[in-house]
Design a protein around this motif. Structure first.
Motif, PDB file in Angstrom:
ATOM      1  N   ALA A 291       0.821  -1.211   0.000  1.00 36.07           N
ATOM      2  CA  ALA A 291       0.000   0.000   0.000  1.00 36.07           C
ATOM      3  C   ALA A 291       0.854   1.260   0.000  1.00 36.07           C
ATOM      4  O   ALA A 291       0.415   2.312  -0.466  1.00 36.07           O
ATOM      5  N   ALA A 292       2.072   1.162   0.499  1.00 34.98           N
ATOM      6  CA  ALA A 292       2.953   2.325   0.556  1.00 34.98           C
ATOM      7  C   ALA A 292       3.806   2.456  -0.703  1.00 34.98           C
ATOM      8  O   ALA A 292       4.639   3.344  -0.802  1.00 34.98           O
ATOM      9  N   GLY A 293       3.564   1.592  -1.674  1.00 37.34           N
ATOM     10  CA  GLY A 293       4.348   1.604  -2.913  1.00 37.34           C
ATOM     11  C   GLY A 293       4.088   2.825  -3.773  1.00 37.34           C
ATOM     12  O   GLY A 293       3.251   3.676  -3.465  1.00 37.34           O
TER      13      GLY A 293
ATOM     14  N   ALA B 279      -4.786   5.163 -17.003  1.00 36.41           N
ATOM     15  CA  ALA B 279      -5.126   3.952 -16.248  1.00 36.41           C
ATOM     16  C   ALA B 279      -5.946   4.305 -15.006  1.00 36.41           C
ATOM     17  O   ALA B 279      -6.813   3.559 -14.591  1.00 36.41           O
ATOM     18  N   VAL B 280      -5.655   5.455 -14.426  1.00 32.24           N
ATOM     19  CA  VAL B 280      -6.353   5.899 -13.215  1.00 32.24           C
ATOM     20  C   VAL B 280      -6.688   7.373 -13.407  1.00 32.24           C
ATOM     21  O   VAL B 280      -5.823   8.165 -13.747  1.00 32.24           O
ATOM     22  N   GLY B 281      -7.928   7.728 -13.167  1.00 30.19           N
ATOM     23  CA  GLY B 281      -8.334   9.125 -13.309  1.00 30.19           C
ATOM     24  C   GLY B 281      -7.621  10.010 -12.306  1.00 30.19           C
ATOM     25  O   GLY B 281      -7.058   9.547 -11.325  1.00 30.19           O
ATOM     26  N   ARG B 282      -7.668  11.327 -12.548  1.00 31.94           N
ATOM     27  CA  ARG B 282      -6.964  12.276 -11.699  1.00 31.94           C
ATOM     28  C   ARG B 282      -7.434  12.219 -10.252  1.00 31.94           C
ATOM     29  O   ARG B 282      -6.632  12.199  -9.327  1.00 31.94           O
ATOM     30  N   VAL B 283      -8.744  12.182 -10.035  1.00 32.34           N
ATOM     31  CA  VAL B 283      -9.283  12.138  -8.668  1.00 32.34           C
ATOM     32  C   VAL B 283      -8.882  10.822  -7.997  1.00 32.34           C
ATOM     33  O   VAL B 283      -8.462  10.805  -6.844  1.00 32.34           O
ATOM     34  N   SER B 284      -8.969   9.734  -8.756  1.00 34.69           N
ATOM     35  CA  SER B 284      -8.583   8.436  -8.208  1.00 34.69           C
ATOM     36  C   SER B 284      -7.101   8.417  -7.856  1.00 34.69           C
ATOM     37  O   SER B 284      -6.687   7.837  -6.861  1.00 34.69           O
ATOM     38  N   ARG B 285      -6.286   9.061  -8.707  1.00 35.25           N
ATOM     39  CA  ARG B 285      -4.846   9.115  -8.455  1.00 35.25           C
ATOM     40  C   ARG B 285      -4.559   9.932  -7.204  1.00 35.25           C
ATOM     41  O   ARG B 285      -3.722   9.564  -6.380  1.00 35.25           O
ATOM     42  N   MET B 286      -5.255  11.044  -7.026  1.00 30.13           N
ATOM     43  CA  MET B 286      -5.083  11.866  -5.823  1.00 30.13           C
ATOM     44  C   MET B 286      -5.480  11.070  -4.585  1.00 30.13           C
ATOM     45  O   MET B 286      -4.798  11.119  -3.568  1.00 30.13           O
ATOM     46  N   ASP B 287      -6.562  10.322  -4.706  1.00 25.60           N
ATOM     47  CA  ASP B 287      -7.001   9.468  -3.602  1.00 25.60           C
ATOM     48  C   ASP B 287      -5.942   8.407  -3.308  1.00 25.60           C
ATOM     49  O   ASP B 287      -5.624   8.141  -2.147  1.00 25.60           O
TER      50      ASP B 287
ATOM     51  N   MET C 101      -2.772   8.635  -3.884  1.00 30.22           N
ATOM     52  CA  MET C 101      -1.612   9.287  -3.270  1.00 30.22           C
ATOM     53  C   MET C 101      -1.860   9.561  -1.784  1.00 30.22           C
ATOM     54  O   MET C 101      -0.972   9.408  -0.954  1.00 30.22           O
ATOM     55  N   GLN C 102      -3.078   9.946  -1.451  1.00 26.99           N
ATOM     56  CA  GLN C 102      -3.428  10.188  -0.058  1.00 26.99           C
ATOM     57  C   GLN C 102      -3.375   8.877   0.729  1.00 26.99           C
ATOM     58  O   GLN C 102      -2.856   8.833   1.842  1.00 26.99           O
ATOM     59  N   GLN C 103      -3.901   7.819   0.147  1.00 22.50           N
ATOM     60  CA  GLN C 103      -3.853   6.508   0.801  1.00 22.50           C
ATOM     61  C   GLN C 103      -2.410   6.039   0.970  1.00 22.50           C
ATOM     62  O   GLN C 103      -2.055   5.467   1.992  1.00 22.50           O
ATOM     63  N   GLN C 104      -1.577   6.317  -0.030  1.00 21.25           N
ATOM     64  CA  GLN C 104      -0.162   5.960   0.053  1.00 21.25           C
ATOM     65  C   GLN C 104       0.499   6.703   1.217  1.00 21.25           C
ATOM     66  O   GLN C 104       1.252   6.124   1.990  1.00 21.25           O
ATOM     67  N   SER C 105       0.201   7.977   1.349  1.00 21.30           N
ATOM     68  CA  SER C 105       0.756   8.784   2.427  1.00 21.30           C
ATOM     69  C   SER C 105       0.334   8.249   3.790  1.00 21.30           C
ATOM     70  O   SER C 105       1.145   8.161   4.717  1.00 21.30           O
ATOM     71  N   MET C 106      -0.936   7.898   3.914  1.00 23.26           N
ATOM     72  CA  MET C 106      -1.437   7.338   5.176  1.00 23.26           C
ATOM     73  C   MET C 106      -0.780   5.988   5.457  1.00 23.26           C
ATOM     74  O   MET C 106      -0.425   5.689   6.595  1.00 23.26           O
ATOM     75  N   ALA C 107      -0.587   5.185   4.418  1.00 20.82           N
ATOM     76  CA  ALA C 107       0.055   3.879   4.584  1.00 20.82           C
ATOM     77  C   ALA C 107       1.498   4.048   5.047  1.00 20.82           C
ATOM     78  O   ALA C 107       1.976   3.304   5.914  1.00 20.82           O
ATOM     79  N   LYS C 108       2.200   5.026   4.497  1.00 21.87           N
ATOM     80  CA  LYS C 108       3.575   5.285   4.915  1.00 21.87           C
ATOM     81  C   LYS C 108       3.635   5.698   6.376  1.00 21.87           C
ATOM     82  O   LYS C 108       4.497   5.259   7.132  1.00 21.87           O
TER      83      LYS C 108
END
Length: 120
Positions: free
Chosen positions: A33-35, A43-51, A53-60
């Motif tokens: 998840a932190a990858g 492949a991923v819409g802008r809003v989905s990508r922002m989401d 990135m936020q999930q990645q940050s929380m995972a880190k």
């Protein structure tokens, strides 16, 4: 009470071993998840990508906290092996058994921890 008895130490050691297993599992699961977030917006819409990135940050952040706690758990297990477990690292007084039951990796007694928390 000047020392923890063998039964109390064994109970706390068992708790620390379970906690170590849980933290290791959590770190393994959160590694993916932190990858890196894919930059391909087709492949991923802008809003989905922002989401993502936020999930990645929380995972880190979660990984960092789990890693830090794991280090404390390992230090506590080493202290048990060294017959030095349960003593405050600042004042060298015995840490209350009830505190260790709630937080077996605690390195400070409640009074010293309170002083540290107030300074932050």
């Amino acid at each position: 009470m000047d020392v923890l008895d063998k039964q109390q130490i064994q109970s706390l050691q068992d708790q620390l071993l379970r906690l170590r297993t849980e933290l290791n599992e959590q770190l393994e699961i959160s590694e993916q998840a932190a990858g890196v977030v894919t930059l391909d917006q087709t492949a991923v819409g802008r809003v989905s990508r922002m989401d993502a990135m936020q999930q990645q940050s929380m995972a880190k952040s979660t990984r960092e906290k789990a890693s830090s706690k794991l280090k404390k758990v390992q230090a506590a297990l080493q202290a048990i092996s060294d017959n030095d477990y349960g003593y405050c690292r600042k004042c060298d007084e015995l840490i209350a058994f009830k505190r260790l039951q709630a937080q077996p990796e605690a390195q400070l007694c409640i009074h010293c921890q309170d002083k540290v928390d107030r300074q932050q």
